[in-house]
Design a protein around this motif. Structure first.
Motif, short mmCIF file in Angstrom:
data_model
loop_
_atom_site.label_atom_id
_atom_site.label_comp_id
_atom_site.label_asym_id
_atom_site.label_seq_id
_atom_site.Cartn_x
_atom_site.Cartn_y
_atom_site.Cartn_z
N GLY A 8 -7.36 -1.00 1.47
CA GLY A 8 -7.32 -1.02 0.02
C GLY A 8 -8.40 -0.12 -0.56
N ARG A 47 -3.77 -4.45 1.98
CA ARG A 47 -2.39 -4.69 2.38
C ARG A 47 -1.99 -3.67 3.42
NH1 ARG A 47 0.36 -3.61 -3.35
NH2 ARG A 47 -1.41 -2.43 -3.84
N ARG A 104 -2.88 2.69 -5.00
CA ARG A 104 -2.06 2.98 -3.83
C ARG A 104 -1.44 4.36 -4.02
NH1 ARG A 104 -3.43 -0.65 -0.08
NH2 ARG A 104 -1.48 -0.63 1.02
N ASN A 130 -7.50 -1.05 -6.92
CA ASN A 130 -6.29 -1.43 -6.19
C ASN A 130 -5.25 -0.31 -6.21
OD1 ASN A 130 -6.70 -3.90 -4.87
ND2 ASN A 130 -6.62 -4.97 -6.82
#
Length: 117
Positions: free
Chosen positions: A84, A117, A90, A88
């Motif tokens: 991560g 994740r 991505r 947060n």
């Protein structure tokens, strides 16, 4: 600066945390200004960095579940361990850009939450 990291699927291994103050260092994941490993926990862990000067920063974290000191990857290059970033963020086909993960520290304490994740 206080960072809460959560999302480990097991208590095996550690979270490897790194704070960067430079886009090039962040992109290459080299030369963090501060790094720390913290025992993994299925709930959450906190990482506190004292006396961080005002400025722009980014954070990268991964769950080194097998404790080998690196983010394991599939032979095609995608990560096999949870990871991560600050905000947060991505990326769509790879890691996020520096602009997506960048945050600012001024005079007030900063608390970030990062989900791996």
């Amino acid at each position: 600066l206080t960072v809460t990291v959560r999302g480990a699927k097991s208590t095996d291994g550690v979270y490897a945390c790194a704070l960067f103050d430079d886009p090039k260092s962040f992109t290459s994941r080299s030369d963090p200004i501060v790094s720390k490993t913290i025992s993994a926990n299925k709930d959450s862990v906190q990482w506190t960095v004292d006396e961080v000067a005002a400025g722009k920063y980014s954070i990268a974290v991964y769950h080194d579940a097998n404790g080998n000191g690196r983010l394991d990857r599939h032979r095609l290059g995608f990560p096999l361990e949870a990871y991560g970033f600050s905000n947060n963020a991505r990326g769509k086909f790879g890691p996020p850009t520096y602009e997506q993960v960048e945050f600012e520290i001024a005079d007030e304490p900063v608390h970030l939450e990062i989900d791996v994740r």
